[in-house]
Design a protein around this motif. Sequence first.
Motif, PDB file in Angstrom:
ATOM      1  N   HIS A   1       0.860  -1.183   0.000  1.00 57.81           N
ATOM      2  CA  HIS A   1       0.000   0.000   0.000  1.00 57.81           C
ATOM      3  C   HIS A   1       0.900   1.239   0.000  1.00 57.81           C
ATOM      4  O   HIS A   1       1.994   1.201   0.564  1.00 57.81           O
ATOM      5  N   LYS A   2       0.452   2.292  -0.662  1.00 58.26           N
ATOM      6  CA  LYS A   2       1.259   3.508  -0.768  1.00 58.26           C
ATOM      7  C   LYS A   2       1.082   4.418   0.452  1.00 58.26           C
ATOM      8  O   LYS A   2       2.000   5.113   0.849  1.00 58.26           O
ATOM      9  N   LEU A   3      -0.134   4.405   0.989  1.00 62.33           N
ATOM     10  CA  LEU A   3      -0.469   5.273   2.111  1.00 62.33           C
ATOM     11  C   LEU A   3      -1.124   4.447   3.205  1.00 62.33           C
ATOM     12  O   LEU A   3      -1.704   3.395   2.942  1.00 62.33           O
ATOM     13  N   TYR A   4      -1.047   4.955   4.416  1.00 61.20           N
ATOM     14  CA  TYR A   4      -1.788   4.374   5.523  1.00 61.20           C
ATOM     15  C   TYR A   4      -2.177   5.507   6.466  1.00 61.20           C
ATOM     16  O   TYR A   4      -1.679   6.631   6.338  1.00 61.20           O
ATOM     17  N   ALA A   5      -3.048   5.214   7.400  1.00 63.64           N
ATOM     18  CA  ALA A   5      -3.420   6.205   8.402  1.00 63.64           C
ATOM     19  C   ALA A   5      -2.823   5.791   9.737  1.00 63.64           C
ATOM     20  O   ALA A   5      -2.959   4.637  10.158  1.00 63.64           O
ATOM     21  N   TYR A   6      -2.160   6.724  10.367  1.00 65.91           N
ATOM     22  CA  TYR A   6      -1.607   6.505  11.693  1.00 65.91           C
ATOM     23  C   TYR A   6      -2.572   7.123  12.698  1.00 65.91           C
ATOM     24  O   TYR A   6      -2.930   8.293  12.583  1.00 65.91           O
TER      25      TYR A   6
END
Length: 151
Positions: free
Chosen positions: A80-85
Amino acid sequence: MIYIRKATLDDLAILLEFEQGIIVAERPFDPTLKDGKISYYNIEKMISASDVEVVVAVLDEQIIGSGYARIENAKPYLNHKLYAYLGFMFTHPNHRGKGVNTQIIEALSKWVQSQDIFEMRLDVYNDNPSAIRAYEKVGFKKHLINMRIGI
């Protein structure tokens, strides 16, 4: 009835109190924190940022909880290119055990999905089993252990 809404700058005073509550709760788990008053977040900036969603839980017109999701770039080798922290997870002590954290995570999850992101991560201290259980209850799984040594 508890409801979740986006935080505003009008909420800043209580959110700064919540931040100190988090720090007090985490000090016993982290010997690397400086003594005295510290701050983890620039809450004012986060409320205004387009890549961060700060939410509050409200009961009877009183803010009783908080959390944020911040969009991060994933490592280039991940699928995945992005994730949410997720961070700034706080529930006022008088309202713990009422599902506030679950409602905050559900609201943040909806926002994350609306950003076409489908991976959420957070950090929790290994020596904080109640927090670990709370996150496992909503579906988080242990993934990686971060280890340290003072030399």
